[in-house]
Design a protein around this motif. Structure first.
Motif, PDB file in Angstrom:
ATOM      1  N   LYS A   7       0.829  -1.207   0.000  1.00  0.00           N
ATOM      2  CA  LYS A   7       0.000   0.000   0.000  1.00  0.00           C
ATOM      3  C   LYS A   7       0.867   1.263   0.000  1.00  0.00           C
ATOM      4  O   LYS A   7       0.569   2.240  -0.694  1.00  0.00           O
ATOM      5  N   VAL A   8       1.966   1.235   0.772  1.00  0.00           N
ATOM      6  CA  VAL A   8       2.876   2.385   0.820  1.00  0.00           C
ATOM      7  C   VAL A   8       3.539   2.593  -0.541  1.00  0.00           C
ATOM      8  O   VAL A   8       3.643   3.720  -1.036  1.00  0.00           O
ATOM      9  N   GLU A   9       3.987   1.503  -1.166  1.00  0.00           N
ATOM     10  CA  GLU A   9       4.620   1.609  -2.481  1.00  0.00           C
ATOM     11  C   GLU A   9       3.643   2.138  -3.517  1.00  0.00           C
ATOM     12  O   GLU A   9       4.004   2.980  -4.360  1.00  0.00           O
ATOM     13  N   GLN A  10       2.404   1.675  -3.474  1.00  0.00           N
ATOM     14  CA  GLN A  10       1.382   2.168  -4.397  1.00  0.00           C
ATOM     15  C   GLN A  10       1.136   3.660  -4.184  1.00  0.00           C
ATOM     16  O   GLN A  10       1.021   4.428  -5.152  1.00  0.00           O
ATOM     17  N   LYS A  11       1.109   4.061  -2.936  1.00  0.00           N
ATOM     18  CA  LYS A  11       0.894   5.474  -2.606  1.00  0.00           C
ATOM     19  C   LYS A  11       2.014   6.339  -3.181  1.00  0.00           C
ATOM     20  O   LYS A  11       1.769   7.350  -3.849  1.00  0.00           O
ATOM     21  N   TYR A  12       3.265   5.924  -2.952  1.00  0.00           N
ATOM     22  CA  TYR A  12       4.387   6.751  -3.387  1.00  0.00           C
ATOM     23  C   TYR A  12       4.650   6.643  -4.890  1.00  0.00           C
ATOM     24  O   TYR A  12       5.213   7.566  -5.483  1.00  0.00           O
ATOM     25  N   ASN A  13       4.219   5.543  -5.492  1.00  0.00           N
ATOM     26  CA  ASN A  13       4.295   5.473  -6.949  1.00  0.00           C
ATOM     27  C   ASN A  13       3.423   6.551  -7.585  1.00  0.00           C
ATOM     28  O   ASN A  13       3.816   7.194  -8.558  1.00  0.00           O
ATOM     29  N   LYS A  14       2.246   6.744  -7.030  1.00  0.00           N
ATOM     30  CA  LYS A  14       1.346   7.793  -7.535  1.00  0.00           C
ATOM     31  C   LYS A  14       1.938   9.183  -7.282  1.00  0.00           C
ATOM     32  O   LYS A  14       1.843  10.072  -8.125  1.00  0.00           O
ATOM     33  N   LEU A  15       2.560   9.368  -6.121  1.00  0.00           N
ATOM     34  CA  LEU A  15       3.160  10.667  -5.801  1.00  0.00           C
ATOM     35  C   LEU A  15       4.358  10.979  -6.703  1.00  0.00           C
ATOM     36  O   LEU A  15       4.647  12.142  -6.995  1.00  0.00           O
ATOM     37  N   ARG A  16       5.065   9.940  -7.146  1.00  0.00           N
ATOM     38  CA  ARG A  16       6.241  10.148  -8.002  1.00  0.00           C
ATOM     39  C   ARG A  16       5.887  10.466  -9.452  1.00  0.00           C
ATOM     40  O   ARG A  16       6.709  11.033 -10.177  1.00  0.00           O
ATOM     41  N   GLN A  17       4.690  10.096  -9.886  1.00  0.00           N
ATOM     42  CA  GLN A  17       4.331  10.230 -11.303  1.00  0.00           C
ATOM     43  C   GLN A  17       4.514  11.643 -11.863  1.00  0.00           C
ATOM     44  O   GLN A  17       5.077  11.821 -12.950  1.00  0.00           O
ATOM     45  N   PRO A  18       4.055  12.701 -11.174  1.00  0.00           N
ATOM     46  CA  PRO A  18       4.249  14.055 -11.725  1.00  0.00           C
ATOM     47  C   PRO A  18       5.729  14.403 -11.921  1.00  0.00           C
ATOM     48  O   PRO A  18       6.088  15.095 -12.868  1.00  0.00           O
ATOM     49  N   PHE A  19       6.574  13.901 -11.038  1.00  0.00           N
ATOM     50  CA  PHE A  19       8.007  14.186 -11.138  1.00  0.00           C
ATOM     51  C   PHE A  19       8.637  13.407 -12.293  1.00  0.00           C
ATOM     52  O   PHE A  19       9.514  13.923 -12.996  1.00  0.00           O
ATOM     53  N   PHE A  20       8.188  12.162 -12.471  1.00  0.00           N
ATOM     54  CA  PHE A  20       8.661  11.401 -13.634  1.00  0.00           C
ATOM     55  C   PHE A  20       8.270  12.110 -14.930  1.00  0.00           C
ATOM     56  O   PHE A  20       9.056  12.183 -15.880  1.00  0.00           O
ATOM     57  N   GLN A  21       7.043  12.634 -14.961  1.00  0.00           N
ATOM     58  CA  GLN A  21       6.566  13.334 -16.149  1.00  0.00           C
ATOM     59  C   GLN A  21       7.387  14.597 -16.401  1.00  0.00           C
ATOM     60  O   GLN A  21       7.783  14.887 -17.543  1.00  0.00           O
ATOM     61  N   LYS A  22       7.653  15.349 -15.349  1.00  0.00           N
ATOM     62  CA  LYS A  22       8.449  16.566 -15.475  1.00  0.00           C
ATOM     63  C   LYS A  22       9.859  16.224 -15.945  1.00  0.00           C
ATOM     64  O   LYS A  22      10.439  16.910 -16.802  1.00  0.00           O
ATOM     65  N   ARG A  23      10.430  15.161 -15.399  1.00  0.00           N
ATOM     66  CA  ARG A  23      11.776  14.747 -15.804  1.00  0.00           C
ATOM     67  C   ARG A  23      11.807  14.362 -17.274  1.00  0.00           C
ATOM     68  O   ARG A  23      12.750  14.717 -17.997  1.00  0.00           O
ATOM     69  N   SER A  24      10.784  13.655 -17.746  1.00  0.00           N
ATOM     70  CA  SER A  24      10.720  13.255 -19.156  1.00  0.00           C
ATOM     71  C   SER A  24      10.656  14.479 -20.072  1.00  0.00           C
ATOM     72  O   SER A  24      11.281  14.503 -21.135  1.00  0.00           O
ATOM     73  N   GLU A  25       9.908  15.494 -19.653  1.00  0.00           N
ATOM     74  CA  GLU A  25       9.813  16.724 -20.449  1.00  0.00           C
ATOM     75  C   GLU A  25      11.163  17.421 -20.554  1.00  0.00           C
ATOM     76  O   GLU A  25      11.534  17.946 -21.607  1.00  0.00           O
ATOM     77  N   LEU A  26      11.920  17.414 -19.469  1.00  0.00           N
ATOM     78  CA  LEU A  26      13.236  18.048 -19.472  1.00  0.00           C
ATOM     79  C   LEU A  26      14.240  17.222 -20.280  1.00  0.00           C
ATOM     80  O   LEU A  26      15.063  17.774 -21.017  1.00  0.00           O
ATOM     81  N   ILE A  27      14.167  15.907 -20.158  1.00  0.00           N
ATOM     82  CA  ILE A  27      15.064  15.033 -20.914  1.00  0.00           C
ATOM     83  C   ILE A  27      14.852  15.223 -22.413  1.00  0.00           C
ATOM     84  O   ILE A  27      15.807  15.165 -23.199  1.00  0.00           O
ATOM     85  N   ALA A  28      13.600  15.457 -22.809  1.00  0.00           N
ATOM     86  CA  ALA A  28      13.283  15.626 -24.236  1.00  0.00           C
ATOM     87  C   ALA A  28      14.018  16.817 -24.851  1.00  0.00           C
ATOM     88  O   ALA A  28      14.183  16.892 -26.080  1.00  0.00           O
ATOM     89  N   LYS A  29      14.485  17.740 -24.021  1.00  0.00           N
ATOM     90  CA  LYS A  29      15.209  18.914 -24.532  1.00  0.00           C
ATOM     91  C   LYS A  29      16.688  18.613 -24.800  1.00  0.00           C
ATOM     92  O   LYS A  29      17.392  19.451 -25.368  1.00  0.00           O
TER      93      LYS A  29
END
Length: 279
Positions: free
Chosen positions: A55-77
């Motif tokens: 349950k904790v891992e599922q919770k923090y996986n959801k919390l990490r998603q916006p940061f993964f998305q932001k990182r992907s946008e920066l990597i694309a540059k």
């Protein structure tokens, strides 16, 4: 002590010993039963902990998603971020042939998605720009673990363009190299998408999920060893040149000292000649 008394004593001793053994065996059996009960409690707590950790891992996986998305946008540059990361990774680079690297220059993004249950598996997605090798925009490989614990995997069927199938070309290259006893190129990186022989021990999938995906920047920033070696060679050359300069200067100084000594001897001879003339 009489022989009869001795016999009686031995019987008593044997009787006492057997009684002690029976008591000991009974205590051991009871202890084993209690251990089993305690172990069941430990297993129950471990199972409860696993559920809570999930349950904790599922919770923090959801919390990490916006940061993964932001990182992907920066990597694309950053051009060639993905291929550079793979080439700098010691295990992944060993799987890359020259043409694999060329194809991976069109890689724009890598994403790892753990299934909601987490324990049931994950998926790795590779996003590509238009390229001369295949039609797919996305190549994916999924890893599943069913209820019985048996692992399996499935992946995208790569739509190779005519004459560009790197998996077949890699096989042909290896056969030619074997005949000529030359250094063999590794199997194409892209054969990984068709290999489902041992989903439970897929090293490349685990490396990408557990090592590269959490922090790809650490591998993108790995210094180029060739450049470092080149700099070291230049430093050595500079040192050698410096030593040569010192040697040349030393030779010049020795030459000047020899000339001074010759001039001194010549002066002494001139003085002797002048003295003789006067006399």
């Amino acid at each position: 002590m009489s022989a009869q008394a001795a016999k009686v004593s031995k019987k008593e001793l044997n009787s006492n010993h057997n009684g002690a053994d029976e008591t000991s065996e009974k205590e051991q059996q009871e202890a084993i039963e209690h251990i089993d009960e305690v172990q069941n409690e430990i297993d129950r707590l471990n199972e409860q902990a696993s559920e809570e950790i999930l349950k904790v891992e599922q919770k923090y996986n959801k919390l990490r998603q916006p940061f993964f998305q932001k990182r992907s946008e920066l990597i694309a540059k950053i051009p060639n971020f993905g291929v550079t990361t793979f080439v700098n990774h010691p295990q992944v680079s060993a799987l890359l042939g020259e043409e694999d690297e060329e194809a991976l220059h069109y890689l724009t993004k890598v994403e790892v998605t753990e299934f909601e249950d987490i324990k049931s598996g994950y998926r790795i997605d590779f996003y590509f720009d238009e390229n001369p090798y295949f039609e797919n925009k996305v190549l994916s490989k999924e890893f599943h673990l069913n209820e019985s614990g048996d692992p399996s995997s499935k992946s995208t069927n790569i739509k190779w363009k005519s004459g560009k199938n790197l998996t077949k070309r890699s096989s042909q290259t290896q056969n030619k190299a074997s005949r000529k006893r030359q250094h063999e190129e590794p199997e194409s990186f892209f054969t990984w998408f068709t290999d489902h022989s041992d989903a439970g021990a897929d090293e490349l999938g685990e490396v990408i999920k557990d090592d590269i995906w959490p922090n790809p920047l650490q591998y993108y920033l790995v210094p180029d060893m060739d450049d470092e070696e080149g700099e070291g060679e230049e430093d050595d050359d500079d040192k050698e040149e410096g030593l040569e300069d010192i040697d040349e200067e030393g030779d010049e100084d020795e030459g000047e000292e020899d000339e001074d000594e010759d001039e001194g001897e010549e002066g002494e001879r001139m003085k002797e000649k002048m003295t003789n003339r006067k006399h």
